[in-house]
Design an enzyme around this catalytic site. Structure first.
Site, PDB file in Angstrom:
ATOM      1  CB  CYS A   4     -32.102 -73.897  20.964  1.00 33.18           C
ATOM      2  SG  CYS A   4     -32.216 -73.366  18.979  1.00 33.18           S
ATOM      3  CD  GLU A  26     -42.826 -51.123  15.993  1.00 32.29           C
ATOM      4  OE1 GLU A  26     -42.560 -51.852  15.053  1.00 32.29           O
ATOM      5  OE2 GLU A  26     -42.128 -51.078  16.941  1.00 32.29           O
ATOM      6  CB  CYS A  60     -25.714 -71.451  17.342  1.00 33.69           C
ATOM      7  SG  CYS A  60     -26.844 -71.039  16.351  1.00 33.69           S
ATOM      8  CB  CYS A 112     -31.972 -65.986  16.855  1.00 32.45           C
ATOM      9  SG  CYS A 112     -32.548 -67.653  16.207  1.00 32.45           S
ATOM     10  CB  CYS A 147     -27.144 -68.725  21.361  1.00 35.75           C
ATOM     11  SG  CYS A 147     -29.038 -68.589  21.803  1.00 35.75           S
TER      12      CYS A 147
END
Length: 356
Positions: free
Chosen positions: A207, A36, A198, A191, A201
């Site tokens: 959305c 991270e 899209c 995304c 998606c």
DNA sequence: AAATCGGGGTA
DNA sequence: TACCCAGATTT
């Protein structure tokens, strides 16, 4: 009651998410933390090899805590945002001394460690300890802005608060770690910032941005980046077979990295020979042989553009003005971490000798 | 709240 | 070139 978004995200994750990364599914908090920190503002592909290098060199947090600081910086060389490296070492040592080498397991304890903010604390505590904290990174901001059609800028206090609240409301509390991993994968794979997929998606019916044909306009950012121009002239001064270097200390770019003798000018400098007052003062009358002057280098950073050249020269006697510099053997150069601006020059073949 | 902290990929 | 990337910290 699980939100529709969450259900579909987990379904997509199970059926279609093939994204693989070395730290994915990892349960060791040390490895999660390391990944991270490396990935803060850094693309996965860019951080990947650094992660593997670090794990090989420091298999446990105690290995890292005991490591020589300059060796760790050398391994971080080229990755950028070097305060991350400083904080990495500090946190490893804090955990070694204050926590007996065992990574703390609560969000608050984790977030209190240097270099760990809300995002990283959520990631570690959810991945390693299944704590119910939703991550809010660039991926999640983008997904939420589009899904809910939110035009509030993401880089404002109000925006951060709003997006964090919404992110938390979508979290799957049974498996927060899997959910957090899934939503970031979804942002990276589907995304995406540019050319999002899209048509593939699973969320497109709900959305808002898709329905309003506004996907490419979200998320909104308020502040535009302002860039500063700087001119760095590096003098690589050789004395008795050794080179002068020093560590950068100021609150400035490349803090803690090493560099050669630097003359920073507010504008481009044409004459880099001994007529330059900086150099004249430095050698103070001593005979000085200029061996080469490099091409113009240019490096584009987020907040500044660095221009500059490298001037190689030789002096016979040590320069009193450089008392606070290190004099190191050329072979030792590879033990010190340098900025990309410098390693790029060092990695290029030397130009043919010239007279000045 | 705004400014900084790197470096590299992408369109 | 502009934007973005598994953000955090200082001013």
């Amino acid at each position: 009651m699980k939100p529709d978004f969450t259900r579909k995200l987990l379904q997509w994750n199970k059926s279609s998410n093939t994204r693989a990364m070395p730290w994915k599914g990892e349960k060791d908090p040390y490895k999660i933390w390391l990944s991270e920190i490396i990935l803060q503002q850094t693309r996965v592909e860019q951080g990947w090899s650094y992660y593997e290098k670090f794990i090989a060199a420091f298999p446990t947090i105690l290995h890292l805590a005991r490591a020589n600081e300059e060796k760790v910086f050398k391994m971080w060389e080229g990755l950028g945002y070097y305060s991350r490296c400083k904080n990495l070492i500090a946190t490893a040592r804090t955990i070694a001394s204050e926590y007996k080498g065992k990574f703390p397991n609560t969000y608050d304890q984790i977030e209190a460690l240097p270099g760990i903010g809300p995002y990283t604390a959520s990631a570690i505590s959810s991945f390693a300890f299944n704590a119910p904290h939703a991550v809010l990174d660039g991926n999640v901001q983008r997904i939420i802005a589009r899904y809910f059609g939110i035009t509030t800028p993401i880089d404002t206090t109000a925006g951060k608060k709003l997006f964090q609240t919404l992110a938390q409301s979508l979290l799957h509390h049974d498996e927060p770690g899997i959910y957090n991993q899934a939503i970031m994968d979804f942002g990276a794979v589907i995304c995406k910032p540019q050319n999002p997929l899209c048509s593939d998606c699973v969320q497109k019916k709900e959305c808002e941005a898709f329905k309003q044909n506004a996907v490419t306009q979200l998320p909104v950012k308020q502040k535009a980046i302002v860039r500063k121009e700087r001119w760095f002239y590096y003098f690589i001064i050789e004395c008795k077979g050794k080179w002068y270097i020093r560590q950068r200390t100021g609150k400035d770019i490349w803090e803690n990295l090493f560099e050669f003798v630097l003359f920073e000018s507010p504008a481009a400098v044409e004459d880099l020979t001994v007529k330059l007052p900086f150099l004249k003062k430095l050698v103070n009358g001593q005979a000085c042989q200029i061996e080469s002057i490099s091409r113009m280098y240019r490096q584009q950073l987020t907040h500044q553009t660095i221009h500059g050249r490298f001037v190689k020269l030789k002096v016979q006697e040590a320069l009193p003005a450089l008392n606070h510099f290190l004099l190191i053997d050329k072979k030792q150069l590879s033990e010190y971490a340098f900025p990309r601006f410098i390693t790029t020059f060092l990695g290029e073949p030397a130009p043919p000798a010239q007279l000045f």
